[in-house]
Design an enzyme around this catalytic site. Structure first.
Site, PDB file in Angstrom:
ATOM      1  CG  ASP A 105      16.140 107.982  79.848  1.00 66.47           C
ATOM      2  OD1 ASP A 105      16.623 107.626  78.753  1.00 66.47           O
ATOM      3  OD2 ASP A 105      14.963 107.772  80.174  1.00 66.47           O
ATOM      4  CG  HIS A 256      33.837  87.383  67.542  1.00 65.00           C
ATOM      5  ND1 HIS A 256      34.154  88.716  67.625  1.00 65.00           N
ATOM      6  CD2 HIS A 256      33.016  87.143  68.589  1.00 65.00           C
ATOM      7  CE1 HIS A 256      33.543  89.247  68.677  1.00 65.00           C
ATOM      8  NE2 HIS A 256      32.846  88.310  69.274  1.00 65.00           N
TER       9      HIS A 256
HETATM   10  C1  BG6 Z   1      31.047  87.959  72.426  1.00 71.67           C
HETATM   11  C2  BG6 Z   1      29.745  87.231  72.272  1.00 71.67           C
HETATM   12  O1  BG6 Z   1      31.229  88.866  71.363  1.00 71.67           O
HETATM   13  O2  BG6 Z   1      32.120  87.031  72.418  1.00 71.67           O
HETATM   14  C3  BG6 Z   1      29.575  86.196  73.376  1.00 71.67           C
HETATM   15  O3  BG6 Z   1      28.677  88.157  72.309  1.00 71.67           O
HETATM   16  C4  BG6 Z   1      30.780  85.291  73.442  1.00 71.67           C
HETATM   17  O4  BG6 Z   1      28.394  85.441  73.189  1.00 71.67           O
HETATM   18  C5  BG6 Z   1      32.066  86.104  73.482  1.00 71.67           C
HETATM   19  O5  BG6 Z   1      30.670  84.503  74.609  1.00 71.67           O
HETATM   20  C6  BG6 Z   1      33.279  85.211  73.364  1.00 71.67           C
HETATM   21  O6  BG6 Z   1      34.421  85.973  73.603  1.00 71.67           O
HETATM   22  P1  BG6 Z   1      35.745  85.309  74.185  1.00 71.67           P
HETATM   23  O7  BG6 Z   1      36.745  86.414  74.170  1.00 71.67           O
HETATM   24  O8  BG6 Z   1      35.405  84.815  75.556  1.00 71.67           O
HETATM   25  O9  BG6 Z   1      36.082  84.195  73.259  1.00 71.67           O
END
Ligand code: BG6
Length: 504
Positions: A105, A256
């Protein structure tokens, strides 16, 4: 820290340099990310002979599992998350033999000696590279780093990996960065944005900078606008408690989508090395038109899925999935501009959402129409050229052009496309983003990771949106599951005389 690089970079980070022996410790070792993504990625690297003898993987969690119990758990996860034709019993055995579990923990100061003792008993000794992957809540990043320091595990040979989200707003991100920075130097901190590890995203850099034909067109003179779509057909599923505190803006746009925008819009770096790429991305973030409350109202749309039909099956509403009424957005569309010489006046339209019709990530660069209509008496229309860069699935590129339909008697204009499918061109499997990124961590190559100033600049840009959306009277618009978001997302472009490019 972030000074300009002088001369060509050390070539080693970009070649498949052998990976050194390493103690790869995963905090959150029994969690979803570790079992679904990290361990399968390590398995595939092991399968390809990239993990040397002496590469150990240490899962840390509060679970009481011993090494044998952990190995069993991971064996099951591999069976579930690695495609059957990639699984080889001998490699599974080899990977399992590398695994250990430490029950800890992290808030229990007296228990840290367990991790210390386990790491010190390795055959590779003090010289081994130590990776600490923090797949836990960001509130624990600072405390874990402090404890690592106190028990003497944060050394010159250590690196720390931070999973997103890095904080939940600018202030908390700065706090996390400060706390981690008190223990680790910036060059030892790896902030993951797994989109940067995707093959097609890396190829975007190569397409732009290893070819000459695009660069002269890549500016406001020839580009009408850019669209970036990351749509998912899945709902929030099991992640409701995290997601409901986050929402699509924090979960997808702050990281992203802005990273994709940076790679599309950035200036050519001198070399593709760790600081120059990140320097150029930072300049893009700093050039984004700042959002004001008026611009938030005009240029952003928040949505939340209602019940509907998604990929042929009935899908529940978001509220039903999380079990309560909520004002968290599961969809975002927005428009912005990169205010610099190259891009002034070119709208960048971004959208992302859950429970959309399909899983698709695509960047579309829409070029201007020809300056003069040369075929006034032809049939068909002379559509503007578009370059579709498909990030996933079916990675590739498609350039939409206009051609003359063969045949006598007049000119008939027809849209045609030049297609590049990576699968057809290169064959083989496209490695998962984590495979590349985890090996980069062990090698110490930070190029594909977010630097502190980038993360903070991205938070600073989304801050006015977060603030406005949190204000009174703001609620995400509902959209039926299985659709492209609220009508307002289409209006965002229609008012500019444009429309979203749906899949073709
Ligand atoms: C993650 C998000 O960073 O990216 C998710 O927290 C999302 O919510 C995911 O589903 C999408 O990633 P990929 O690679 O499947 O497009």
């Amino acid at each position: 820290m972030n000074g300009p690089s002088v001369g060509p970079p050390d070539p080693s980070p970009h070649h498949a340099t052998p990976v050194e022996p390493c103690d790869f410790t995963v905090f959150g070792g029994t969690g979803d990310l570790a079992l679904r993504k990290l361990l399968p990625a390590l398995y595939l690297r092991d399968r390809d002979g990239q993990l040397p003898d002496g590469f150990r993987i240490i899962g840390v969690s509060r679970s009481e599992a011993d090494d044998a119990g952990y190995r069993e758990m991971v064996a099951q996860a591999l069976a579930e998350h690695v495609p059957a034709d990639e699984l080889a019993a001998a490699v599974v055995e080899r990977l399992l033999a590398r695994l250990h579990h430490v029950t800890l923990d992290v808030e229990d100061v007296g228990a840290w000696h367990r991790l210390h003792d386990r790491l010190k008993d390795g055959a590779a000794g003090e010289d081994v590279i130590r990776v600490f992957y923090l797949a836990v809540a960001p509130a624990l990043f600072g405390p874990i780093c402090e404890h690592l320091d106190q028990v003497g595990l944060a050394s010159e040979r250590s690196r720390v990996v931070l999973e997103k989200p890095i904080g939940s707003d600018l202030a908390s991100a700065e706090e996390v960065n400060r706390a981690v920075g008190r223990v680790f130097e910036e060059s030892h901190i790896f902030r993951i944005d797994h989109y940067l590890g995707k093959e097609s995203v890396q190829n975007l850099l190569v397409t732009r900078f290893a070819n000459t034909f695009l660069e002269p067109l890549w500016n406001s003179r020839w580009v009408d606008h850019v669209q970036i779509t990351v749509s998912e057909s899945l709902g929030v599923g099991e992640r409701g408690s995290y997601y409901d505190r986050s929402g699509a803006l924090r979960d997808m746009v702050q990281n992203h989508l802005l990273q994709l925008l940076c790679l599309v819009a950035m200036e050519p770096p001198t070399y593709i090395d760790r600081e120059t790429v990140r320097d150029e991305k930072l300049k893009v973030l700093q050039a984004l038109r700042p959002m004001t409350p008026e611009l938030v109202d005009r240029d952003t749309v928040a949505g939340q899925y209602a019940a509907g039909l998604c990929e042929g099956a009935a899908a529940p509403s978001y509220a039903d999935e999380v079990g309560h009424a909520s004002d968290t957005e599961t969809f975002v569309a927005l428009t912005t501009e990169v205010q610099n010489w190259r891009w002034a006046g070119v709208p960048f339209y971004l959208r992302t959402g859950k429970r959309m019709p399909e899983r698709l990530s695509e960047i579309v660069v829409v070029f201007k129409e020809p300056p003069h209509a040369m075929f006034p008496h032809s049939e068909g229309t002379n559509e503007a050229n578009r370059l579709h860069i498909r990030v996933q699935p079916d990675e590739g590129m498609r350039l939409h052009m206009t051609a003359k339909e063969p045949g006598p008697g007049g000119i008939r204009l027809r849209p045609v496309s030049l297609d590049l499918s990576y699968a057809a061109a290169f064959g083989g499997r496209s490695p998962d983003a984590y495979e590349r990124l985890l090996m980069d961590v062990v090698r110490g190559n930070t190029t594909l990771f977010m630097r502190r100033d980038e993360v903070e600049a991205a938070w600073a840009w989304v801050a006015p949106i977060l603030e406005r959306w949190a204000g009174p009277g703001h609620r995400p618009r509902r959209y039926p599951a299985g659709t492209y978001g609220p009508v307002a997302a289409a209006t965002l472009l229609e008012r500019d005389g444009r429309s979203w490019q749906e899949t073709e």
